[in-house]
Design a protein around this motif. Structure first.
Motif, PDB file in Angstrom:
ATOM      1  N   ARG A 193      40.238  32.353  41.354  1.00  0.00           N
ATOM      2  CA  ARG A 193      40.894  33.102  40.512  1.00  0.00           C
ATOM      3  C   ARG A 193      39.681  33.535  39.173  1.00  0.00           C
ATOM      4  O   ARG A 193      40.064  33.257  38.340  1.00  0.00           O
ATOM      5  CB  ARG A 193      42.407  33.075  39.868  1.00  0.00           C
ATOM      6  CG  ARG A 193      43.564  32.936  40.798  1.00  0.00           C
ATOM      7  CD  ARG A 193      44.637  33.010  40.099  1.00  0.00           C
ATOM      8  NE  ARG A 193      45.879  33.242  40.902  1.00  0.00           N
ATOM      9  CZ  ARG A 193      47.255  33.586  40.788  1.00  0.00           C
ATOM     10  NH1 ARG A 193      47.426  33.644  39.434  1.00  0.00           N
ATOM     11  NH2 ARG A 193      48.007  33.821  41.435  1.00  0.00           N
ATOM     12  N   LEU A 194      38.796  34.082  39.892  1.00  0.00           N
ATOM     13  CA  LEU A 194      37.729  34.495  39.036  1.00  0.00           C
ATOM     14  C   LEU A 194      37.800  35.833  38.116  1.00  0.00           C
ATOM     15  O   LEU A 194      37.952  36.821  38.998  1.00  0.00           O
ATOM     16  CB  LEU A 194      36.263  34.506  39.788  1.00  0.00           C
ATOM     17  CG  LEU A 194      34.838  34.289  38.900  1.00  0.00           C
ATOM     18  CD1 LEU A 194      34.998  33.108  37.890  1.00  0.00           C
ATOM     19  CD2 LEU A 194      33.894  34.493  39.789  1.00  0.00           C
ATOM     20  N   LEU A 195      37.543  35.767  36.857  1.00  0.00           N
ATOM     21  CA  LEU A 195      37.689  37.256  36.257  1.00  0.00           C
ATOM     22  C   LEU A 195      36.259  37.456  35.594  1.00  0.00           C
ATOM     23  O   LEU A 195      35.570  36.554  35.400  1.00  0.00           O
ATOM     24  CB  LEU A 195      38.817  37.066  35.116  1.00  0.00           C
ATOM     25  CG  LEU A 195      40.225  36.759  35.325  1.00  0.00           C
ATOM     26  CD1 LEU A 195      40.897  36.471  34.318  1.00  0.00           C
ATOM     27  CD2 LEU A 195      40.529  38.520  35.640  1.00  0.00           C
ATOM     28  N   SER A 196      35.947  38.631  35.804  1.00  0.00           N
ATOM     29  CA  SER A 196      34.965  39.133  34.925  1.00  0.00           C
ATOM     30  C   SER A 196      35.221  39.452  33.545  1.00  0.00           C
ATOM     31  O   SER A 196      36.129  40.418  33.240  1.00  0.00           O
ATOM     32  CB  SER A 196      34.537  40.678  35.576  1.00  0.00           C
ATOM     33  OG  SER A 196      33.527  41.127  34.782  1.00  0.00           O
ATOM     34  N   MET A 197      34.687  38.775  32.591  1.00  0.00           N
ATOM     35  CA  MET A 197      34.975  38.827  31.260  1.00  0.00           C
ATOM     36  C   MET A 197      34.136  39.859  30.437  1.00  0.00           C
ATOM     37  O   MET A 197      33.070  39.807  30.851  1.00  0.00           O
ATOM     38  CB  MET A 197      34.747  37.584  30.376  1.00  0.00           C
ATOM     39  CG  MET A 197      35.061  37.471  28.895  1.00  0.00           C
ATOM     40  SD  MET A 197      36.746  37.773  28.585  1.00  0.00           S
ATOM     41  CE  MET A 197      37.762  36.353  29.523  1.00  0.00           C
TER      42      MET A 197
END
Length: 315
Positions: A193-197
């Protein structure tokens, strides 16, 4: 190729509402880049280590100023405003300047990986080499600070087509390498579950000072206007503001006081702002909004399928 298929399109104004802890409107984080530039780095066929012919004594010395003087000055300024940092770390700094790492850790700052050196680019790396960089980042920072890093900013913003899939596989929570939004958004990866911060180039001091040669007081005004607009929009759904910093620039004696006026302006809105680390912001979104965002994309028929950089590999 028209789209690298890194994330799905979802208009800013029509998403599930994000609420920050205690009803705060804006999540604010500071990203001091603590970096090491090698004096005469190995040659990369796609990009030189220095803009001028290496060895570049002037370029090296300017950046070394940040490690010798600037970071200490910046830490003291952030202490005055009771602000923590999320450190974008060239992990070799744990060996070169452990005193800086110890001082940040004592303050409860977060660390995330910015590669090993800022002069070692991801271009032309094979998968084994890229895995080695990621594993070294995890191992080195944990040994030096006890922290398990959860964020990644590729060294000098250089990538391969597998970078995002790899960091998701290693259970990183966020990447700072995409600049497409003012809210954390899911990135398409094979696992995790990778987010773009949100990590702004617009208010990054490398851009404002290094490329645009802004006056320090103009930079402070830009930061205040960036904050005011995002805070206003955060009334509808929580926004994020990041200020990426480099101590060899922002911590020059003639610039620091102007920067502190911007911090004071932001601090004055403490009842509306969540002063957080990037890991805390990512963790909140992963725990409370990941499923809602994915369901919203499904309901709208906006999901395009695939994983990060799929389109890059098409013939």
């Amino acid at each position: 190729m028209t789209d690298p298929n890194l994330y799905d399109y979802n208009p800013y104004s029509a998403r599930p509402k994000i609420a920050w802890p205690e009803g705060k409107k804006l999540a604010f984080w500071l990203a001091p880049n603590i970096e090491f530039y090698e004096f005469d780095p190995p040659r990369n066929p796609k990009r030189p280590g220095w803009p001028r012919p290496a060895p570049d004594v002037t370029g090296y010395a300017q950046r070394d100023y940040g490690n010798r003087v600037g970071h200490w000055r910046l830490m003291e300024a952030m202490d005055r405003h009771d602000l923590r940092g999320s450190v974008s770390l060239n992990v070799a700094m744990c060996d070169h300047c452990p005193e800086i790492i110890e001082a940040c850790a004592q303050r409860g700052w977060e660390f995330f990986s910015h590669g090993v050196y800022n002069t070692r680019y991801s271009y032309e790396m094979d998968e084994a080499q890229e895995r080695a960089v990621i594993e070294d980042s995890i191992r080195t920072v944990e040994a030096a600070t006890g922290q398990r890093i959860r964020g990644y900013l590729a060294p000098a913003l250089t990538h391969t087509t597998r970078t995002l899939d790899l960091i998701a596989e290693y259970d990183f929570w966020y990447t700072c390498d995409l600049f497409q939004d003012d809210q954390p958004q899911p990135v398409k990866t094979k696992t995790g579950r990778l987010l773009s911060m949100p990590y702004s180039l617009e208010v990054n001091d490398v851009i404002t000072y290094g490329q645009l040669a802004m006056d320090p007081w103009r930079y402070a005004d830009v930061l205040k206007r960036q904050f005011d607009q995002l805070l206003k929009e955060g009334e509808a759904s929580g926004t994020v503001m990041c200020i990426p910093l480099h101590a060899y620039l922002v911590s020059q004696p003639h610039r620091l006081r102007a920067f502190e006026t911007a911090l004071a302006h932001i601090r004055a809105h403490g009842d509306e702002v969540w002063f957080a680390t990037a890991q805390e912001i990512a963790g909140h979104v992963r725990d409370h909004y990941w499923d809602a965002i994915q369901d919203d994309l499904d309901d709208k028929g906006l999901k395009t399928g695939g994983t990060a950089f799929d389109a890059w590999s098409q013939p």
